[in-house]
Design an enzyme around this catalytic site. Structure first.
Site, PDB file in Angstrom:
ATOM      1  N   LYS A   1      27.256  53.423 -64.656  1.00 29.74           N
ATOM      2  CA  LYS A   1      26.260  54.237 -64.011  1.00 29.74           C
ATOM      3  C   LYS A   1      24.847  53.778 -64.092  1.00 29.74           C
ATOM      4  O   LYS A   1      24.479  53.409 -65.421  1.00 29.74           O
ATOM      5  CB  LYS A   1      26.201  55.740 -64.106  1.00 29.74           C
ATOM      6  CG  LYS A   1      25.199  56.721 -63.522  1.00 29.74           C
ATOM      7  CD  LYS A   1      25.133  58.033 -63.492  1.00 29.74           C
ATOM      8  CE  LYS A   1      24.188  58.954 -62.800  1.00 29.74           C
ATOM      9  NZ  LYS A   1      22.986  58.921 -63.506  1.00 29.74           N
TER      10      LYS A   1
ATOM     11  N   TYR B   1      26.108  59.515 -72.886  1.00 33.83           N
ATOM     12  CA  TYR B   1      25.246  58.578 -73.172  1.00 33.83           C
ATOM     13  C   TYR B   1      25.758  57.864 -74.512  1.00 33.83           C
ATOM     14  O   TYR B   1      26.447  58.553 -75.292  1.00 33.83           O
ATOM     15  CB  TYR B   1      23.886  59.416 -73.587  1.00 33.83           C
ATOM     16  CG  TYR B   1      23.272  59.605 -72.222  1.00 33.83           C
ATOM     17  CD1 TYR B   1      22.655  58.503 -71.367  1.00 33.83           C
ATOM     18  CD2 TYR B   1      22.701  60.975 -71.951  1.00 33.83           C
ATOM     19  CE1 TYR B   1      21.996  58.717 -70.210  1.00 33.83           C
ATOM     20  CE2 TYR B   1      21.845  61.260 -70.956  1.00 33.83           C
ATOM     21  CZ  TYR B   1      21.501  60.081 -70.016  1.00 33.83           C
ATOM     22  OH  TYR B   1      20.817  60.479 -68.952  1.00 33.83           O
TER      23      TYR B   1
ATOM     24  N   THR C   1      26.321  56.087 -68.581  1.00 34.17           N
ATOM     25  CA  THR C   1      25.038  55.832 -67.963  1.00 34.17           C
ATOM     26  C   THR C   1      24.325  54.861 -68.774  1.00 34.17           C
ATOM     27  O   THR C   1      24.264  55.017 -69.991  1.00 34.17           O
ATOM     28  CB  THR C   1      24.201  57.198 -67.987  1.00 34.17           C
ATOM     29  OG1 THR C   1      24.885  58.045 -67.076  1.00 34.17           O
ATOM     30  CG2 THR C   1      22.899  56.928 -67.328  1.00 34.17           C
TER      31      THR C   1
ATOM     32  N   SER D   1      27.221  66.681 -67.480  1.00 36.33           N
ATOM     33  CA  SER D   1      26.364  65.700 -68.253  1.00 36.33           C
ATOM     34  C   SER D   1      26.466  65.915 -69.881  1.00 36.33           C
ATOM     35  O   SER D   1      26.983  66.898 -70.230  1.00 36.33           O
ATOM     36  CB  SER D   1      25.014  66.200 -67.766  1.00 36.33           C
ATOM     37  OG  SER D   1      23.832  65.758 -68.654  1.00 36.33           O
TER      38      SER D   1
ATOM     39  N   HIS E   1      18.694  56.390 -61.521  1.00 33.09           N
ATOM     40  CA  HIS E   1      18.494  57.694 -62.155  1.00 33.09           C
ATOM     41  C   HIS E   1      17.643  58.621 -61.364  1.00 33.09           C
ATOM     42  O   HIS E   1      16.730  59.265 -61.819  1.00 33.09           O
ATOM     43  CB  HIS E   1      17.944  57.406 -63.428  1.00 33.09           C
ATOM     44  CG  HIS E   1      18.472  58.312 -64.514  1.00 33.09           C
ATOM     45  ND1 HIS E   1      19.706  58.410 -65.503  1.00 33.09           N
ATOM     46  CD2 HIS E   1      18.070  59.553 -64.943  1.00 33.09           C
ATOM     47  CE1 HIS E   1      19.726  59.327 -66.216  1.00 33.09           C
ATOM     48  NE2 HIS E   1      18.887  60.275 -66.153  1.00 33.09           N
TER      49      HIS E   1
HETATM   50  C1  LIG Z   1      16.506  66.858 -64.044  1.00 31.95           C
HETATM   51  C2  LIG Z   1      17.459  65.819 -64.030  1.00 31.95           C
HETATM   52  C3  LIG Z   1      18.153  65.516 -65.059  1.00 31.95           C
HETATM   53  C4  LIG Z   1      19.403  64.440 -64.992  1.00 31.95           C
HETATM   54  N1  LIG Z   1      20.045  64.385 -66.176  1.00 31.95           N
HETATM   55  C5  LIG Z   1      21.003  63.229 -66.119  1.00 31.95           C
HETATM   56  C6  LIG Z   1      21.871  63.288 -67.134  1.00 31.95           C
HETATM   57  O1  LIG Z   1      21.979  64.008 -68.082  1.00 31.95           O
HETATM   58  N2  LIG Z   1      22.814  61.962 -67.249  1.00 31.95           N
HETATM   59  C7  LIG Z   1      22.660  61.244 -66.116  1.00 31.95           C
HETATM   60  O2  LIG Z   1      23.566  60.162 -66.152  1.00 31.95           O
HETATM   61  N3  LIG Z   1      21.735  61.225 -65.272  1.00 31.95           N
HETATM   62  C8  LIG Z   1      20.997  62.279 -65.104  1.00 31.95           C
HETATM   63  N4  LIG Z   1      19.969  62.451 -63.905  1.00 31.95           N
HETATM   64  C9  LIG Z   1      20.150  61.613 -62.968  1.00 31.95           C
HETATM   65  C10 LIG Z   1      21.291  62.072 -61.888  1.00 31.95           C
HETATM   66  O3  LIG Z   1      22.466  61.862 -62.491  1.00 31.95           O
HETATM   67  C11 LIG Z   1      21.183  61.096 -60.631  1.00 31.95           C
HETATM   68  O4  LIG Z   1      21.298  59.909 -60.860  1.00 31.95           O
HETATM   69  C12 LIG Z   1      19.820  61.553 -59.792  1.00 31.95           C
HETATM   70  O5  LIG Z   1      19.342  62.602 -60.136  1.00 31.95           O
HETATM   71  C13 LIG Z   1      20.304  61.116 -58.395  1.00 31.95           C
HETATM   72  O6  LIG Z   1      19.018  61.128 -57.708  1.00 31.95           O
HETATM   73  P1  LIG Z   1      18.556  62.358 -56.643  1.00 31.95           P
HETATM   74  O7  LIG Z   1      18.125  63.317 -57.715  1.00 31.95           O
HETATM   75  O8  LIG Z   1      17.522  61.530 -55.965  1.00 31.95           O
HETATM   76  O9  LIG Z   1      19.661  62.546 -55.888  1.00 31.95           O
HETATM   77  C14 LIG Z   1      19.296  63.670 -63.889  1.00 31.95           C
HETATM   78  C15 LIG Z   1      18.485  63.775 -62.993  1.00 31.95           C
HETATM   79  C16 LIG Z   1      17.554  64.969 -62.720  1.00 31.95           C
HETATM   80  C17 LIG Z   1      16.717  65.057 -61.566  1.00 31.95           C
END
Ligand SMILES: Cc1cc2nc3c(=O)[nH]c(=O)nc-3n(C[C@H](O)[C@H](O)[C@H](O)COP(=O)(O)O)c2cc1C
Length: 403
Positions: free
Chosen positions: A275, A129, A155, A105, A299
């Protein structure tokens, strides 16, 4: 470690602070997108076939020239220190042990170079990002290349943070405490900005502050503690606070347009994925623009309340892409049967998010490993019980719409 997803989440909740759990578990608004993400899987049923000799099975898939043992990747998750002190280190070691790619990330708690060291030879991608600073974008991408990232996932859905009700209720945002900004504080371009603030902002570190409250002091202490060069240095130079302020100004570019993509294309030969794609027209345009892959994602329901569920969006997107580039999907994958259904309706592979964070919170590195093992194990079993011996056999005819 509970195998049942809900029990696992409860175990994680017990292990985390109130703020940490709220940040990880939360969805946008009333949480309707999160609910829709899982409900969408309930409306599609697997139709098992019999008498097909499923004694040996091959769950592997090929993605960007690399064969993966299973169609599962770890989604990029920021601020993993909220779940466990070992954060990205623990996740990287677990990913390497299980042979599952980790998407590092942009908001990780650990510099990507350290995560790469934990990953050893195991595959890694970098999630970007798109900052308001082109120089920072370039620097992050070249660092990703240097650590052996095999793809860059940009993303697109978080150019502004979503309306996250739970976080707002307790006025909590980890980045403002210096958490989850390690890719920035370890970056030479970003650090250069701390020493030489742009015109008109030269007082950023020393600006007079309103009268401090206990809460503000607590926040400042956390910011100092999270400064990588030590709290004393952070206090003396003013860099710890300046880094947080600078981050909030620079982290994302809401003005991003399709026309900006060539900038990235010119700076890396790595495959680029977008994404956050949810509309067939955006998917088609991504193909037309020479993008190498897409991630159908909302997300994890954290950005738009009442958004289309990714699993509902998938078939239309698969149709418009027509097999020209790989389609990954995430948001709502909770078990091996969900992985099967996603593949049946057009995904090449899936990313899993919160479940592995809960594994991390409840059981550290071993917890993440168990979550991966359970997901991959259930997928393998489901595949066999549905009458398929390889991923190529998981087509639309293996599922049916409910009712
Ligand atoms: C706590 C948390 C932090 C996240 N941080 C990022 C991130 O830094 N970059 C990103 O592209 N997506 C981020 N996401 C989204 C995840 O990459 C992913 O799209 C999402 O968690 C998938 O859904 P799920 O939690 O239902 O499996 C984050 C999600 C969560 C829950």
């Amino acid at each position: 470690m509970p195998v049942d997803g809900r029990k696992l989440e409860r175990a994680a909740k017990r292990a985390m602070s109130r703020e940490a759990y709220a940040y990880v578990a939360a969805g946008a608004g009333a949480g309707r997108t999160m609910a829709a993400n899982t409900a969408a899987f309930d409306r599609v049923r697997i139709v098992p076939r019999m008498l097909r000799d499923v004694s040996t099975r091959d769950t592997s898939v090929e993605l960007f020239g690399r064969r993966l043992d299973s169609p599962v990747l770890l989604a990029p998750i920021g601020v993993l220190e909220l779940a466990d002190r070992d954060a990205d280190h623990a996740v990287a070691r677990a990913a390497a042990a299980e042979g599952v790619p980790m998407v590092i990330s942009n908001q990780a708690s650990t510099p990507m170079e350290e995560i790469a060291a934990d990953l050893g030879d195991s595959p890694r991608w970098f999630q970007l990002y798109w900052s308001t600073s082109d120089d920072l974008v370039e620097s992050l991408v070249s660092r990703a290349e240097a650590i052996g990232a095999e793809a860059i996932a940009v993303t697109l859905d978080t150019t502004m943070l979503g309306w996250r009700t739970r976080d707002l209720d307790i006025a909590y945002l980890p980045f403002l405490r210096g958490k989850g900004i390690a890719q920035y504080t370890s970056d030479p371009v970003f650090r250069g900005l701390l020493d030489n603030p742009p015109e008109g902002e030269s007082d950023i570190a020393t600006r007079e502050q309103p009268k401090p409250t206990l809460r503000a002091l607590g926040t400042l202490l956390q910011v100092l503690r999270n400064w990588p060069d030590g709290a004393l240095d952070g206090l003396r130079t003013g860099h710890a606070r300046a880094a947080v302020e600078r981050f909030t100004q620079i982290y994302s570019r809401p003005s991003l347009r399709w026309e900006d993509l060539p900038y990235l294309r010119e700076r890396t030969k790595l495959p680029i994925l977008l994404k956050g794609i949810l509309h067939p027209d955006d998917a088609r345009r991504a193909v037309d623009e020479g993008i190498d892959g897409i991630v159908v994602s909302n997300h994890g329901g954290r950005q738009v309340d009442g958004s289309v569920a990714t699993f509902d969006a998938l078939p239309g997107i698969a149709e418009s892409v027509g097999g020209r580039i790989p389609i990954l999907m995430d948001s709502g994958i909770r078990g091996g049967a969900d992985v099967f259904k996603a593949l049946a309706l057009g995904a090449t592979a899936v990313l899993v998010g919160r479940p592995y964070v809960y594994g991390l919170a409840a059981g550290g590195e071993a917890g993440v490993r168990e979550v991966i093992q359970n997901l991959v194990g259930e997928f393998d079993l489901t595949m066999g019980l549905a009458g398929c011996t390889s991923v190529a056999e998981i087509g639309p005819e293996t599922v049916a719409r409910d009712g």
